[in-house]
Design an enzyme around this catalytic site. Structure first.
Site, PDB file in Angstrom:
ATOM      1  N   CYS A 131       0.815  -1.226   0.000  1.00  0.00           N
ATOM      2  CA  CYS A 131       0.000   0.000   0.000  1.00  0.00           C
ATOM      3  C   CYS A 131       0.845   1.270   0.000  1.00  0.00           C
ATOM      4  O   CYS A 131       0.340   2.354  -0.286  1.00  0.00           O
ATOM      5  CB  CYS A 131      -0.958   0.002   1.181  1.00  0.00           C
ATOM      6  N   ASN A 169     -10.163  -0.689  -0.341  1.00  0.00           N
ATOM      7  CA  ASN A 169      -8.715  -0.488  -0.231  1.00  0.00           C
ATOM      8  C   ASN A 169      -8.053  -1.049  -1.490  1.00  0.00           C
ATOM      9  O   ASN A 169      -8.036  -2.262  -1.686  1.00  0.00           O
ATOM     10  CB  ASN A 169      -8.233  -1.206   1.036  1.00  0.00           C
ATOM     11  N   HIS A 209      -3.505   6.975   2.382  1.00  0.00           N
ATOM     12  CA  HIS A 209      -3.916   5.642   1.943  1.00  0.00           C
ATOM     13  C   HIS A 209      -5.312   5.322   2.470  1.00  0.00           C
ATOM     14  O   HIS A 209      -5.620   5.569   3.646  1.00  0.00           O
ATOM     15  CB  HIS A 209      -2.908   4.598   2.427  1.00  0.00           C
TER      16      HIS A 209
HETATM   17  N1  ACO Z   1     -18.490  -9.228   9.594  1.00  0.00           N
HETATM   18  C1  ACO Z   1     -18.991  -9.450  10.835  1.00  0.00           C
HETATM   19  N2  ACO Z   1     -18.201  -9.722  11.875  1.00  0.00           N
HETATM   20  C2  ACO Z   1     -16.873  -9.744  11.689  1.00  0.00           C
HETATM   21  C3  ACO Z   1     -16.296  -9.519  10.421  1.00  0.00           C
HETATM   22  C4  ACO Z   1     -17.164  -9.251   9.362  1.00  0.00           C
HETATM   23  N3  ACO Z   1     -16.728  -9.010   8.115  1.00  0.00           N
HETATM   24  N4  ACO Z   1     -14.956  -9.587  10.542  1.00  0.00           N
HETATM   25  C5  ACO Z   1     -14.701  -9.871  11.822  1.00  0.00           C
HETATM   26  N5  ACO Z   1     -15.847  -9.970  12.513  1.00  0.00           N
HETATM   27  C6  ACO Z   1     -16.066 -10.250  13.933  1.00  0.00           C
HETATM   28  C7  ACO Z   1     -14.871 -10.966  14.538  1.00  0.00           C
HETATM   29  O1  ACO Z   1     -14.962 -12.361  14.343  1.00  0.00           O
HETATM   30  C8  ACO Z   1     -15.019 -10.578  15.995  1.00  0.00           C
HETATM   31  O2  ACO Z   1     -15.997 -11.405  16.575  1.00  0.00           O
HETATM   32  P1  ACO Z   1     -15.822 -11.925  18.090  1.00  0.00           P
HETATM   33  O3  ACO Z   1     -15.805 -10.671  18.929  1.00  0.00           O
HETATM   34  O4  ACO Z   1     -17.026 -12.783  18.281  1.00  0.00           O
HETATM   35  O5  ACO Z   1     -14.520 -12.662  18.104  1.00  0.00           O
HETATM   36  C9  ACO Z   1     -15.576  -9.170  15.934  1.00  0.00           C
HETATM   37  O6  ACO Z   1     -16.147  -9.017  14.622  1.00  0.00           O
HETATM   38  C10 ACO Z   1     -14.548  -8.103  16.137  1.00  0.00           C
HETATM   39  O7  ACO Z   1     -13.405  -8.429  15.329  1.00  0.00           O
HETATM   40  P2  ACO Z   1     -12.177  -7.501  15.227  1.00  0.00           P
HETATM   41  O8  ACO Z   1     -11.142  -8.158  14.395  1.00  0.00           O
HETATM   42  O9  ACO Z   1     -11.820  -7.039  16.609  1.00  0.00           O
HETATM   43  O10 ACO Z   1     -12.833  -6.281  14.430  1.00  0.00           O
HETATM   44  P3  ACO Z   1     -12.250  -4.864  14.245  1.00  0.00           P
HETATM   45  O11 ACO Z   1     -13.099  -3.848  14.852  1.00  0.00           O
HETATM   46  O12 ACO Z   1     -10.781  -4.831  14.561  1.00  0.00           O
HETATM   47  O13 ACO Z   1     -12.406  -4.674  12.667  1.00  0.00           O
HETATM   48  C11 ACO Z   1     -11.013  -4.719  10.731  1.00  0.00           C
HETATM   49  C12 ACO Z   1     -11.736  -5.550  11.773  1.00  0.00           C
HETATM   50  C13 ACO Z   1     -12.036  -3.918   9.960  1.00  0.00           C
HETATM   51  C14 ACO Z   1     -10.259  -5.644   9.789  1.00  0.00           C
HETATM   52  C15 ACO Z   1     -10.046  -3.774  11.491  1.00  0.00           C
HETATM   53  O14 ACO Z   1      -9.224  -4.490  12.362  1.00  0.00           O
HETATM   54  C16 ACO Z   1      -9.201  -2.986  10.566  1.00  0.00           C
HETATM   55  O15 ACO Z   1      -9.673  -2.177   9.807  1.00  0.00           O
HETATM   56  N6  ACO Z   1      -7.904  -3.181  10.641  1.00  0.00           N
HETATM   57  C17 ACO Z   1      -7.005  -2.482   9.764  1.00  0.00           C
HETATM   58  C18 ACO Z   1      -6.663  -3.378   8.697  1.00  0.00           C
HETATM   59  C19 ACO Z   1      -6.742  -2.781   7.353  1.00  0.00           C
HETATM   60  O16 ACO Z   1      -7.299  -1.744   7.098  1.00  0.00           O
HETATM   61  N7  ACO Z   1      -6.158  -3.507   6.486  1.00  0.00           N
HETATM   62  C20 ACO Z   1      -6.178  -3.145   5.136  1.00  0.00           C
HETATM   63  C21 ACO Z   1      -5.026  -3.727   4.470  1.00  0.00           C
HETATM   64  S1  ACO Z   1      -3.585  -3.147   5.076  1.00  0.00           S
HETATM   65  C22 ACO Z   1      -3.315  -1.703   4.491  1.00  0.00           C
HETATM   66  O17 ACO Z   1      -3.941  -1.246   3.596  1.00  0.00           O
HETATM   67  C23 ACO Z   1      -2.302  -1.022   5.140  1.00  0.00           C
END
Ligand code: ACO
Length: 321
Positions: A115, A278, A248
């Site tokens: 990215c 993304n 980004h």
């Molecule tokens: N739909 C519904 N529930 C979900 C989903 C989904 N798509 N994905 C995860 N969950 C659930 C999990 O299983 C978890 O359930 P649990 O509490 O029963 O275990 C709950 O939701 C919370 O999960 P988290 O992983 O804590 O969710 P979070 O709020 O962190 O959101 C996300 C996840 C959106 C991926 C977040 O961590 C994030 O945005 N991280 C940054 C990563 C990113 O942007 N990466 C992009 C690529 S890297 C880059 O571009 C640099």
């Protein structure tokens, strides 16, 4: 002293739109969850059968950037394609773009910093141009991440989209200014966001993107403000001097957290991730092109570009538009 200036921008997106509703049919998720946690509503997905590829999208975006700058492909000295999802390892995507647009004299090669790739490409081109080796460059970010995404993994498949963006930069004697550039890498944390290359010696190779979302989130919200602050300090500027922050596009919560840390209004942080997802290395140049064509960038504006991603890699650049 001569410097570089972005003189043209272009982008190209696949036709097909995949909504959160479409993803609800693939994994246990909901439109409401995706929008609340990421800010994404839909994203474009390339159709290989219709000829949409990393190379074809890159070539289209590049041609549009040249047209926007009023330049001819045969004038181009250097083509850099930032991508982590090329169709071919050989030849590189930049050479495919060179052939496609007819940039006969250009030197062309790819680079992969995920990215951060477009930003690292811009910084590489800056070094070439600043040293006088070349006079101009096309820097392109192009990705078809949909083929690397595990469409059964709800933790990642909701995030990504396909597309390409490009800028044409040229050495200029006046008006342009690159205030500062900061880059960093942290290979020790590399496996929090990974995708394995095809390995025929492994019986069941895992070829999909794997991510520890929370670790990536922590990295982005901590590192990006630090890196922008460092770039501001190097330039002897403050956030008040910046007209737009083109960051980004990974997650709206990451953008909001960066805005909060830097004490900057979200009005200065344009976003397109609602409808683009993304797009990794394509995210910043597509956003630049959309802002440029919407009249949100004015000559003389001071802008920050900042990317972060797998590697881990991150960087920021402050320049005059
Ligand atoms: N739909 C519904 N529930 C979900 C989903 C989904 N798509 N994905 C995860 N969950 C659930 C999990 O299983 C978890 O359930 P649990 O509490 O029963 O275990 C709950 O939701 C919370 O999960 P988290 O992983 O804590 O969710 P979070 O709020 O962190 O959101 C996300 C996840 C959106 C991926 C977040 O961590 C994030 O945005 N991280 C940054 C990563 C990113 O942007 N990466 C992009 C690529 S890297 C880059 O571009 C640099």
């Amino acid at each position: 002293m001569s410097t570089i200036q972005i003189l043209g921008t272009g982008s190209a997106l696949p036709e097909q739109i995949r909504t959160n509703g479409d993803i609800e049919k693939l994994v246990d998720t909901s439109d409401a969850w995706i929008q609340e946690r990421t800010g994404i509503k839909d994203r474009r997905i390339a159709d290989g059968a219709a000829g949409e590829s990393v190379a074809s999208l890159a070539a289209k975006a590049a041609a549009r950037a040249l047209e926007n700058a009023g330049k001819h492909p045969e004038e181009v000295d250097l083509i850099l394609v930032a991508t982590c999802s090329p169709e071919y390892l050989l030849p590189c995507c930049a050479c495919q773009v060179q052939a496609e647009i007819g940039a006969k004299k250009a030197v062309a090669f790819d680079l992969n910093a995920a990215c951060s790739g477009f930003l690292f490409g811009l910084q590489t081109a800056y070094c070439y141009l600043q040293s006088g080796i070349y006079k101009n460059a096309l820097i392109i970010g192009s990705e078809v991440l949909s083929k690397l995404v595990d469409w059964e993994d709800r933790g990642t498949c909701i995030l990504f989209g396909d597309g390409a963006g490009a800028v044409y930069v040229e050495t200029v004697e006046e008006n342009g200014r690159v205030w500062s550039m900061v880059q960093g890498s942290n290979g020790a944390k590399g496996m929090i966001l990974s995708c394995k290359e095809r390995d025929l010696t492994t019986p069941t190779p895992d070829l999909f993107i794997r991510m520890n979302g929370q670790e990536v989130y922590k990295f982005a919200t901590r590192q990006v403000p630090l890196c922008i602050e460092e770039a501001l300090q190097q330039a002897n500027l403050t956030v008040e001097n910046i007209d737009l922050f083109l960051l980004h596009q990974a997650n709206v919560r990451i953008l909001e957290s960066i805005a909060h840390r830097l004490k900057v209004s979200m009005e200065k942080i344009p976003k397109n991730l609602e409808t683009r997802g993304n797009m990794s290395s394509a995210a910043i140049p597509v956003l630049l092109d959309e802002c440029n064509r919407a009249g949100k960038l004015h000559r003389g504006d001071t802008i920050v570009l900042s990317g972060f991603g797998a590697g881990l890699t991150y960087g920021a650049c402050i320049m005059t538009w």
